[in-house]
Design a protein around this motif. Structure first.
Motif, PDB file in Angstrom:
ATOM      1  N   ARG A 247       0.818  -1.264   0.112  1.00  0.00           N
ATOM      2  CA  ARG A 247      -0.110   0.209   0.438  1.00  0.00           C
ATOM      3  C   ARG A 247       1.098   1.184   0.095  1.00  0.00           C
ATOM      4  O   ARG A 247       1.831   1.338   0.939  1.00  0.00           O
ATOM      5  N   PHE A 248       1.007   2.091  -1.103  1.00  0.00           N
ATOM      6  CA  PHE A 248       1.523   3.672  -0.861  1.00  0.00           C
ATOM      7  C   PHE A 248       1.207   4.162  -0.064  1.00  0.00           C
ATOM      8  O   PHE A 248       0.444   4.337   0.760  1.00  0.00           O
ATOM      9  N   PRO A 249       2.087   5.185   0.392  1.00  0.00           N
ATOM     10  CA  PRO A 249       2.113   5.908   2.052  1.00  0.00           C
ATOM     11  C   PRO A 249       0.862   7.166   0.834  1.00  0.00           C
ATOM     12  O   PRO A 249       1.127   7.105  -0.308  1.00  0.00           O
ATOM     13  N   ASN A 250       0.278   7.185   1.863  1.00  0.00           N
ATOM     14  CA  ASN A 250      -0.562   8.446   1.653  1.00  0.00           C
ATOM     15  C   ASN A 250       0.241   9.506   1.280  1.00  0.00           C
ATOM     16  O   ASN A 250       0.576  10.443   1.855  1.00  0.00           O
ATOM     17  N   PRO A 251      -0.352  10.326  -0.214  1.00  0.00           N
ATOM     18  CA  PRO A 251      -0.346  11.358  -0.886  1.00  0.00           C
ATOM     19  C   PRO A 251      -0.423  12.845   0.070  1.00  0.00           C
ATOM     20  O   PRO A 251       0.610  13.426  -0.260  1.00  0.00           O
ATOM     21  N   LEU A 252      -1.447  12.929   0.152  1.00  0.00           N
ATOM     22  CA  LEU A 252      -1.819  14.448   1.053  1.00  0.00           C
ATOM     23  C   LEU A 252      -2.032  13.210   2.471  1.00  0.00           C
ATOM     24  O   LEU A 252      -2.925  13.844   3.019  1.00  0.00           O
ATOM     25  N   GLY A 253      -1.111  12.787   3.455  1.00  0.00           N
ATOM     26  CA  GLY A 253      -1.771  13.096   4.570  1.00  0.00           C
ATOM     27  C   GLY A 253      -1.743  13.895   5.595  1.00  0.00           C
ATOM     28  O   GLY A 253      -1.842  14.612   6.198  1.00  0.00           O
ATOM     29  N   THR A 254      -0.606  14.896   5.042  1.00  0.00           N
ATOM     30  CA  THR A 254      -1.011  16.507   5.538  1.00  0.00           C
ATOM     31  C   THR A 254      -1.943  17.496   4.913  1.00  0.00           C
ATOM     32  O   THR A 254      -2.308  18.384   5.337  1.00  0.00           O
ATOM     33  N   LYS A 255      -2.795  16.718   3.952  1.00  0.00           N
ATOM     34  CA  LYS A 255      -4.053  17.821   3.390  1.00  0.00           C
ATOM     35  C   LYS A 255      -5.225  17.851   4.011  1.00  0.00           C
ATOM     36  O   LYS A 255      -5.930  16.233   3.849  1.00  0.00           O
ATOM     37  N   TYR A 256      -6.015  18.154   4.265  1.00  0.00           N
ATOM     38  CA  TYR A 256      -7.438  17.785   4.247  1.00  0.00           C
ATOM     39  C   TYR A 256      -8.230  17.892   2.563  1.00  0.00           C
ATOM     40  O   TYR A 256      -7.607  18.331   2.289  1.00  0.00           O
ATOM     41  N   PHE A 257      -9.450  18.545   3.375  1.00  0.00           N
ATOM     42  CA  PHE A 257     -10.262  19.613   1.694  1.00  0.00           C
ATOM     43  C   PHE A 257      -9.665  20.680   1.373  1.00  0.00           C
ATOM     44  O   PHE A 257      -8.805  21.154   0.185  1.00  0.00           O
ATOM     45  N   LEU A 258      -9.874  22.287   2.265  1.00  0.00           N
ATOM     46  CA  LEU A 258      -9.446  23.404   2.053  1.00  0.00           C
ATOM     47  C   LEU A 258      -8.770  23.489   2.833  1.00  0.00           C
ATOM     48  O   LEU A 258      -7.317  23.927   1.898  1.00  0.00           O
ATOM     49  N   PHE A 259      -9.206  24.697   3.671  1.00  0.00           N
ATOM     50  CA  PHE A 259      -7.978  25.125   4.923  1.00  0.00           C
ATOM     51  C   PHE A 259      -7.101  24.141   5.771  1.00  0.00           C
ATOM     52  O   PHE A 259      -6.502  24.695   5.597  1.00  0.00           O
ATOM     53  N   GLY A 260      -8.454  23.027   6.482  1.00  0.00           N
ATOM     54  CA  GLY A 260      -7.937  22.348   7.183  1.00  0.00           C
ATOM     55  C   GLY A 260      -6.567  23.163   7.926  1.00  0.00           C
ATOM     56  O   GLY A 260      -5.642  22.193   7.604  1.00  0.00           O
ATOM     57  N   PRO A 261      -6.122  23.224   9.229  1.00  0.00           N
ATOM     58  CA  PRO A 261      -5.225  23.702   9.801  1.00  0.00           C
ATOM     59  C   PRO A 261      -4.810  22.309  10.683  1.00  0.00           C
ATOM     60  O   PRO A 261      -5.914  21.982  10.969  1.00  0.00           O
ATOM     61  N   SER A 262      -2.989  21.907   9.683  1.00  0.00           N
ATOM     62  CA  SER A 262      -2.807  20.926  10.058  1.00  0.00           C
ATOM     63  C   SER A 262      -1.613  21.400  10.800  1.00  0.00           C
ATOM     64  O   SER A 262      -1.068  21.893   9.824  1.00  0.00           O
ATOM     65  N   ALA A 263      -0.885  20.838  11.412  1.00  0.00           N
ATOM     66  CA  ALA A 263       0.461  21.140  11.915  1.00  0.00           C
ATOM     67  C   ALA A 263       1.934  20.131  11.033  1.00  0.00           C
ATOM     68  O   ALA A 263       2.482  19.406  11.595  1.00  0.00           O
ATOM     69  N   ILE A 264       1.233  18.927  10.695  1.00  0.00           N
ATOM     70  CA  ILE A 264       2.037  18.205   9.678  1.00  0.00           C
ATOM     71  C   ILE A 264       2.352  18.363   8.194  1.00  0.00           C
ATOM     72  O   ILE A 264       1.326  18.847   7.881  1.00  0.00           O
ATOM     73  N   VAL A 265       3.522  19.177   8.301  1.00  0.00           N
ATOM     74  CA  VAL A 265       3.759  19.384   7.259  1.00  0.00           C
ATOM     75  C   VAL A 265       4.281  18.909   6.085  1.00  0.00           C
ATOM     76  O   VAL A 265       4.519  17.366   6.175  1.00  0.00           O
ATOM     77  N   GLN A 266       4.069  19.232   4.523  1.00  0.00           N
ATOM     78  CA  GLN A 266       5.492  18.622   3.544  1.00  0.00           C
ATOM     79  C   GLN A 266       6.386  18.161   3.740  1.00  0.00           C
ATOM     80  O   GLN A 266       7.291  18.506   4.280  1.00  0.00           O
ATOM     81  N   ARG A 267       6.974  16.847   3.415  1.00  0.00           N
ATOM     82  CA  ARG A 267       8.317  16.726   2.969  1.00  0.00           C
ATOM     83  C   ARG A 267       9.137  17.749   2.250  1.00  0.00           C
ATOM     84  O   ARG A 267       8.600  18.321   1.614  1.00  0.00           O
ATOM     85  N   LYS A 268      10.548  17.568   2.637  1.00  0.00           N
ATOM     86  CA  LYS A 268      11.470  18.430   1.709  1.00  0.00           C
ATOM     87  C   LYS A 268      11.350  18.135   0.528  1.00  0.00           C
ATOM     88  O   LYS A 268      11.257  17.110   0.034  1.00  0.00           O
ATOM     89  N   ASP A 269      10.688  20.181  -0.217  1.00  0.00           N
ATOM     90  CA  ASP A 269      11.118  19.166  -1.704  1.00  0.00           C
ATOM     91  C   ASP A 269      10.273  18.437  -2.506  1.00  0.00           C
ATOM     92  O   ASP A 269      10.394  17.792  -3.619  1.00  0.00           O
ATOM     93  N   GLN A 270       8.468  18.403  -1.653  1.00  0.00           N
ATOM     94  CA  GLN A 270       7.546  17.984  -2.286  1.00  0.00           C
ATOM     95  C   GLN A 270       6.177  18.730  -1.612  1.00  0.00           C
ATOM     96  O   GLN A 270       6.497  19.707  -1.356  1.00  0.00           O
ATOM     97  N   GLY A 271       5.522  18.766  -3.191  1.00  0.00           N
ATOM     98  CA  GLY A 271       4.671  19.170  -3.303  1.00  0.00           C
ATOM     99  C   GLY A 271       3.699  18.924  -4.077  1.00  0.00           C
ATOM    100  O   GLY A 271       3.387  17.844  -4.437  1.00  0.00           O
ATOM    101  N   TYR A 272       1.690  19.584  -3.735  1.00  0.00           N
ATOM    102  CA  TYR A 272       0.787  19.209  -4.862  1.00  0.00           C
ATOM    103  C   TYR A 272       0.427  20.462  -5.404  1.00  0.00           C
ATOM    104  O   TYR A 272       0.482  21.943  -4.684  1.00  0.00           O
TER     105      TYR A 272
END
Length: 357
Positions: A145-170
């Motif tokens: 099962r590949f890692p969740n590519p959007l584990g830091t992201k909810y639907f819209l703005f949802g404040p989350s303290a988990i950040v993107q890994r370095k050099d990764q984006g969406y």
């Protein structure tokens, strides 16, 4: 307000400066030579395997595809420990896939132990691709099962303290009218921006750190940059967030403060968001805000409005499913408001598309 914004940007700078200092020096090679590692070079090359020997200037590395090679530590961008043992996902030229623990490898054969198929001897001539994977991403049935590519992201703005890994984006697009991009500057700071309704651009930033096992603390902000608002007050928002969990399942509490048009919120906005992955390609997401609503006092005896002002909290809620892919994902959900729940209780449907890069 100035103190809040200044403190937020000082926090971002402290994280960024720490990472910049680390990149100027060489990467220290771990002393553990029995674990599996992913090594990323400064030129973008990625190697997977084990560290055989190490010195301050170089490491001798055994890559699962290239074999034994020597790497200069000043050319290494990062070294990430994957697991105590080497686990691989092998794709055959026939299309078959084998997932399991790598027991041995030579120029001609692979020896892999699968949880369902047992020990297998695979000819290298039949292998199309072999990838190093994390053991925790292998299910009890032996499926990868590949890692969740959007584990830091909810639907819209949802404040989350988990950040993107370095050099990764969406890149994310919701109804085409709301588009956003986020990128990890380092493992502690994410920056981004987007546009609402094609005419309201904004910039954003978020800083976060894991202070204990699966417990994250972060802060972030959004600022509209349309010059139209410069005369009447640029809308802005800052937030703090606490998140519990990992990129596969997590829950976050947030406090949002903001303003614009010459005014600011008299009461904070609170948020509660969460996601849980329940399948290889599916996750449940919810993102909810509790915002203050001002109401004028009213004398029911005289029927006249009075000067007293009170507040109550209303809710904006979202819920739905995320269909996951290794690089692309789709969100299908509903957005509702508690003040209109008697009219549209399930909310208004929405669809989002996300591309990881």
């Amino acid at each position: 307000m100035r103190t809040t914004i200044l403190g937020f940007f000082l926090l971002l700078c402290s994280f960024s400066c720490t990472d910049a200092y680390a990149q100027d020096s060489y990467v220290r090679a771990p002393s553990d030579t029995s674990s599996a590692y992913t090594v990323t070079m400064k030129d973008g090359s990625v190697l997977n395997g084990r560290i055989l020997e190490r010195t301050k200037a170089e490491i001798v590395f055994s890559d699962i595809n290239l074999g034994k090679i020597t790497l200069k530590t000043n050319q290494i961008k990062s070294i990430e420990r994957v697991s105590d043992d080497t686990y691989v996902a092998v794709t055959m030229k026939s299309g078959s896939k084998v997932v399991g623990k790598l027991l041995g490898k030579s120029d001609t054969v692979l020896l892999v132990e699968s949880s369902t198929l047992g020990k297998l001897t695979i000819r290298m001539s039949e292998v199309k691709e072999m990838r190093l994977i994390d053991k925790k991403n292998i299910s009890r049935k032996g499926d990868y099962r590949f890692p969740n590519p959007l584990g830091t992201k909810y639907f819209l703005f949802g404040p989350s303290a988990i950040v993107q890994r370095k050099d990764q984006g969406y890149f994310q697009s919701t109804y085409i009218a709301y588009n956003s991009v986020d990128f990890g500057l380092n493992d502690h700071v994410t920056v981004g921006g987007g546009v609402f309704g094609f005419v309201f651009p904004y910039v954003s930033a978020k800083a976060g750190v894991e202070v204990a096992g699966n417990f994250h603390v972060g802060a972030g902000g959004h600022l509209l940059v349309n010059p139209f608002f410069s005369e009447i007050g640029i809308p802005w928002a800052v937030y703090g967030a606490l998140s519990l969990g990992n990129r596969e399942k997590n829950a976050s509490l947030g406090v949002v403060w903001g303003g614009g048009f010459g005014r600011r919120l008299e009461r904070p906005i609170y948020s509660f968001s969460g996601q849980i992955r329940f399948g290889r390609r599916s996750a449940f997401i919810t993102e909810n805000y509790f915002y203050p609503v001002q109401q004028q006092g009213y004398n029911y005896v005289t029927g006249i409005a009075v000067s007293s002002i009170t507040y109550y909290y209303a809710a904006a809620y979202t819920y739905g499913i995320r269909i996951l892919g290794e690089r692309t994902s789709w969100d299908v959900g509903f957005l509702g408001l508690s003040d209109f729940a008697d009219v549209i209780p399930v909310g208004i449907p929405f669809v989002s598309y996300t591309l990881k890069f």
